[in-house]
Design an enzyme around this catalytic site. Structure first.
Site, PDB file in Angstrom:
ATOM      1  N   CYS A 120      13.644   9.356   8.263  1.00  0.00           N
ATOM      2  CA  CYS A 120      13.368   8.814   9.604  1.00  0.00           C
ATOM      3  C   CYS A 120      14.601   8.908  10.497  1.00  0.00           C
ATOM      4  O   CYS A 120      14.494   9.106  11.698  1.00  0.00           O
ATOM      5  CB  CYS A 120      12.853   7.384   9.512  1.00  0.00           C
ATOM      6  SG  CYS A 120      13.801   6.354   8.394  1.00  0.00           S
TER       7      CYS A 120
ATOM      8  N   LYS B 259       0.889  -1.178   0.000  1.00  0.00           N
ATOM      9  CA  LYS B 259       0.000   0.000   0.000  1.00  0.00           C
ATOM     10  C   LYS B 259       0.919   1.218   0.000  1.00  0.00           C
ATOM     11  O   LYS B 259       1.467   1.597   1.018  1.00  0.00           O
ATOM     12  CB  LYS B 259      -0.893  -0.010   1.247  1.00  0.00           C
ATOM     13  CG  LYS B 259      -2.208   0.727   1.118  1.00  0.00           C
ATOM     14  CD  LYS B 259      -2.122   2.195   0.759  1.00  0.00           C
ATOM     15  CE  LYS B 259      -1.817   3.063   1.969  1.00  0.00           C
ATOM     16  NZ  LYS B 259      -1.525   4.482   1.579  1.00  0.00           N
TER      17      LYS B 259
ATOM     18  N   GLU C 217       8.251   0.811  11.885  1.00  0.00           N
ATOM     19  CA  GLU C 217       9.349   1.791  11.913  1.00  0.00           C
ATOM     20  C   GLU C 217       8.698   3.166  11.925  1.00  0.00           C
ATOM     21  O   GLU C 217       8.080   3.570  10.941  1.00  0.00           O
ATOM     22  CB  GLU C 217      10.249   1.583  10.682  1.00  0.00           C
ATOM     23  CG  GLU C 217      11.636   2.169  10.893  1.00  0.00           C
ATOM     24  CD  GLU C 217      11.738   3.624  10.459  1.00  0.00           C
ATOM     25  OE1 GLU C 217      11.142   4.484  11.142  1.00  0.00           O
ATOM     26  OE2 GLU C 217      12.408   3.878   9.447  1.00  0.00           O
TER      27      GLU C 217
ATOM     28  N   GLU D  29       9.386  14.770  16.442  1.00  0.00           N
ATOM     29  CA  GLU D  29       9.936  14.629  15.088  1.00  0.00           C
ATOM     30  C   GLU D  29       9.336  15.712  14.191  1.00  0.00           C
ATOM     31  O   GLU D  29       8.124  15.789  14.018  1.00  0.00           O
ATOM     32  CB  GLU D  29       9.612  13.247  14.516  1.00  0.00           C
ATOM     33  CG  GLU D  29      10.297  13.022  13.177  1.00  0.00           C
ATOM     34  CD  GLU D  29       9.961  11.674  12.554  1.00  0.00           C
ATOM     35  OE1 GLU D  29       8.769  11.353  12.426  1.00  0.00           O
ATOM     36  OE2 GLU D  29      10.902  10.938  12.200  1.00  0.00           O
TER      37      GLU D  29
HETATM   38  O1  TXE Z   1       2.250   9.640   8.058  1.00  0.00           O
HETATM   39  P1  TXE Z   1       1.327   8.351   8.140  1.00  0.00           P
HETATM   40  P2  TXE Z   1       1.980  11.078   7.431  1.00  0.00           P
HETATM   41  C1  TXE Z   1       6.135  10.991  10.392  1.00  0.00           C
HETATM   42  C2  TXE Z   1       6.660  12.399  10.158  1.00  0.00           C
HETATM   43  C3  TXE Z   1       5.498  13.063   9.490  1.00  0.00           C
HETATM   44  C4  TXE Z   1       4.330  12.406  10.182  1.00  0.00           C
HETATM   45  C5  TXE Z   1       3.017  12.434   9.447  1.00  0.00           C
HETATM   46  O2  TXE Z   1       6.939  12.990  11.403  1.00  0.00           O
HETATM   47  O3  TXE Z   1       5.506  14.451   9.705  1.00  0.00           O
HETATM   48  O4  TXE Z   1       4.732  11.063  10.337  1.00  0.00           O
HETATM   49  O5  TXE Z   1       3.164  11.918   8.112  1.00  0.00           O
HETATM   50  C6  TXE Z   1      -0.625   5.108   5.631  1.00  0.00           C
HETATM   51  N1  TXE Z   1      -4.191   2.483   8.269  1.00  0.00           N
HETATM   52  N2  TXE Z   1       6.610  10.085   9.374  1.00  0.00           N
HETATM   53  O6  TXE Z   1       0.684  11.630   7.885  1.00  0.00           O
HETATM   54  O7  TXE Z   1      -0.093   8.713   8.342  1.00  0.00           O
HETATM   55  C7  TXE Z   1      -0.460   6.258   4.684  1.00  0.00           C
HETATM   56  O8  TXE Z   1      -1.370   6.151   3.603  1.00  0.00           O
HETATM   57  C8  TXE Z   1      -3.194   2.021   7.478  1.00  0.00           C
HETATM   58  C9  TXE Z   1       7.837   9.388   9.677  1.00  0.00           C
HETATM   59  O9  TXE Z   1       2.190  10.995   5.988  1.00  0.00           O
HETATM   60  O10 TXE Z   1       1.929   7.495   9.186  1.00  0.00           O
HETATM   61  C10 TXE Z   1       1.000   6.093   4.282  1.00  0.00           C
HETATM   62  O11 TXE Z   1       1.071   5.084   3.283  1.00  0.00           O
HETATM   63  N3  TXE Z   1      -2.343   2.845   6.849  1.00  0.00           N
HETATM   64  C11 TXE Z   1       7.996   8.219   8.787  1.00  0.00           C
HETATM   65  C12 TXE Z   1       1.644   5.590   5.582  1.00  0.00           C
HETATM   66  O12 TXE Z   1       0.583   5.097   6.383  1.00  0.00           O
HETATM   67  C13 TXE Z   1      -2.465   4.168   7.030  1.00  0.00           C
HETATM   68  C14 TXE Z   1       7.716   8.457   7.357  1.00  0.00           C
HETATM   69  C15 TXE Z   1       2.366   6.658   6.390  1.00  0.00           C
HETATM   70  O13 TXE Z   1       1.482   7.688   6.701  1.00  0.00           O
HETATM   71  C16 TXE Z   1      -3.478   4.710   7.857  1.00  0.00           C
HETATM   72  C17 TXE Z   1       6.469   9.191   7.168  1.00  0.00           C
HETATM   73  C18 TXE Z   1      -4.361   3.805   8.483  1.00  0.00           C
HETATM   74  N4  TXE Z   1      -5.366   4.226   9.283  1.00  0.00           N
HETATM   75  C19 TXE Z   1       6.000  10.008   8.151  1.00  0.00           C
HETATM   76  N5  TXE Z   1      -3.362   6.061   7.861  1.00  0.00           N
HETATM   77  C20 TXE Z   1       9.285   7.462   9.008  1.00  0.00           C
HETATM   78  N6  TXE Z   1       9.252   6.522   9.941  1.00  0.00           N
HETATM   79  O14 TXE Z   1      10.257   7.639   8.305  1.00  0.00           O
HETATM   80  C21 TXE Z   1      -2.308   6.365   7.075  1.00  0.00           C
HETATM   81  N7  TXE Z   1      -1.773   5.231   6.562  1.00  0.00           N
END
Ligand code: TXE
Length: 492
Positions: free
Chosen positions: A299, A190, A265, A396
């Site tokens: 990250c 996904k 992660e 973060e």
């Molecule tokens: O992340 P999300 P977002 C952190 C970073 C950023 C913050 C928000 O601080 O500012 O997260 O980013 C999917 N069920 N990181 O809102 O929501 C979504 O479609 C299943 C750190 O973009 O966590 C995407 O594919 N999946 C991080 C993925 O989750 C769901 C990298 C990440 O989105 C979902 C990214 C749900 N209910 C953001 N809701 C790192 N570890 O490097 C969302 N998604």
């Protein structure tokens, strides 16, 4: 590749779900726009997988793994297929790199130098593991006076849902897809709705490589819709997720029903510790890369910069000089060294953190603003004289914002480094080998780098603990994370 060519390429990428060996939607009428973070224009409209598509994809994956063609392919065969993906990806690296720059907003040289080579190496690395997924022979004392032979075998965990973020979509997809396929699992990816294009193109290469029906699928869609449907589906055995702790928590709650396995992660607030005995020039270069690479959307970004008091002002000055040499601009322009943040929403979030740094009394030594132009740009920003209690030191930010904190002793440096909810990565800059090992040993993190920032390698386990999540994606740990170890005991 020029921007115009990359934009044309974006129009030619598949824009639908792929599963059970075919592209398209059955019932879902929903779609979402993919926005270019630099021009703010729509790059493509992608069809979203809904309940029917998710269910059909999981069912196809289950039958592929259970008794279908995928389950019958041995390790050597899986390795051959993964090597084919690596070859196809390598041959089309140029296209992938351009598409990644366009979709994510990162400067053209970064995917060339990092994301694509890493993704190719990851597929090759796990092609090598595929026929080495071995068990163990374990001596046992016997059973009711009779001798026993005991051994273990590693079996695929089953159907794996891989949910990836938008900051490095190709590389992180490879980190999750390659180990799971090497282990014999079926995988449903996904991709992030903010930057799904390279994952859709990757799916077309995996299809071209000749994987049997159901072994791999990609389901584009918004997180709360497609992502949530996928993690809630009882046919999914394991979920591997990279993203925010908030969404990671939702994934963990969904996985708890059915006690399904997870690898999570969830990012970090990684310290970069500069001791007074470090090569200060190299340290300043490395620290600047650690916080400014990929616009800070990493990250492992070294967003807490801990500096020995004796060299504090010197390092602050050097980092400000490095920040001034950053060129914000279109990722396709030659001089650009930093691109745009992924979305308006994310730019506003980063800006709120900058406002919090000012409100809490940190000294803004450079940046903090947004250039007057289209696109979601934020200037490279550094705060000095910060404390570890400030919001900008604890949360973060995921943008080009570094928080510089002074320390007076090794113990204090370690204490500040460990006083953090996250524990993903850390960097130590010193020329004293004993100090390097001692401090590396005391820091709580999934990975510590000495005199370099977060070296990536598919052979090295990747992941963290505490708020950074649990489990590991790469190396042998990536195979373990996608297999179950079964014990067999024979009474002789
Ligand atoms: O992340 P999300 P977002 C952190 C970073 C950023 C913050 C928000 O601080 O500012 O997260 O980013 C999917 N069920 N990181 O809102 O929501 C979504 O479609 C299943 C750190 O973009 O966590 C995407 O594919 N999946 C991080 C993925 O989750 C769901 C990298 C990440 O989105 C979902 C990214 C749900 N209910 C953001 N809701 C790192 N570890 O490097 C969302 N998604």
């Amino acid at each position: 590749m020029a921007r115009a060519e990359a934009e044309r390429l974006a129009k030619s990428v598949p824009r639908e779900p792929y599963y059970a060996g075919r592209w398209g939607v059955v019932r879902s009428a929903a779609a979402f726009d993919v926005v270019d973070p630099v021009t703010e224009r729509c790059l493509a409209t992608v069809a979203e997988a809904g309940p029917v598509e998710v269910d059909e994809a999981v069912c196809a994956a289950r039958s592929a793994v259970a008794d279908g063609t995928w389950g019958r392919i041995d390790g050597a065969g899986r390795g051959r297929l993964l090597n084919r993906v690596a070859d196809l990806l390598e041959a089309r690296s140029e296209e992938f790199a351009a598409l990644e720059s366009l979709d994510v907003g990162k400067p053209w040289f970064e995917p060339h130098a990092i994301d694509l080579p890493q993704a190719v190496r990851t597929f090759r690395h796990f092609a090598g593991w595929a026929d080495k997924v071995t068990g163990r022979s374990i001596p046992t004392p016997g059973y009711m006076g009779r001798a026993t032979v005991s051994y273990t075998v590693r079996e695929p965990a089953g159907v794996v849902a891989a949910i990836t973020p938008w900051n490095s979509p190709t590389m992180i997809a490879a980190w999750k897809v390659a180990p799971a396929l090497a282990a014999g699992c079926a995988v449903i990816l996904k991709p992030p709705e903010d930057a799904p294009l390279t994952s859709l193109l990757l799916a077309s290469l995996i299809e071209e490589a000749g994987f049997p029906l159901g072994a791999f699928g990609v389901l584009p869609g918004r997180g709360p819709v497609t992502g949530q449907l996928l993690v809630d589906h009882p046919g999914v055995d394991k979920i591997t997720f990279t993203g925010s702790p908030e969404t990671g928590h939702k994934v963990a709650v969904a996985a708890a029903s059915g006690f399904r396995r997870t690898t999570l992660e969830l990012g970090g607030k990684s310290p970069q510790i500069v001791f007074a005995d470090a090569d200060l020039d190299a340290a300043a270069d490395g620290v600047a890369v650690g916080i400014f690479a990929n616009q800070g959307e990493v990250c492992a970004a070294g967003s807490r910069i801990l500096v020995a008091r004796a060299v504090y002002e010197d390092i602050v000055k050097r980092l400000v000089t490095r920040a001034h040499s950053v060129r914000l601009g279109d990722p396709f322009d030659d001089g650009t060294t930093m691109g745009a943040l992924i979305s308006a929403r994310h730019r506003d979030r980063v800006s709120r953190y900058i406002a919090a740094g000012l409100a809490e009394g940190a000294r803004l030594v450079t940046g903090g603003g947004q250039p007057r132009r289209a696109g979601y740009f934020v200037e490279p920003t550094l705060f000095a004289d910060a404390t570890n209690a400030m919001t900008i030191a604890r949360e973060e930010i995921f943008g080009p914002v570094g928080t510089i904190i002074a320390f007076d002793s090794d113990d204090e440096a370690v204490a500040i480094a460990n006083d953090c909810d996250y524990a993903l990565a850390a960097t130590v800059w010193t020329s004293d080998i004993s100090r390097a090992h001692t401090v590396a040993g005391k820091i709580r993190a999934g990975a510590v780098a000495v005199n370099g920032w977060s070296p990536l390698d598919p052979a090295l386990p990747w992941g963290g603990c505490r708020l950074s999540g649990h489990g590991r994606d790469l190396g042998w740990a990536g195979i373990e994370a996608n297999t179950e170890e079964k014990t067999v005991t024979v009474v002789l």
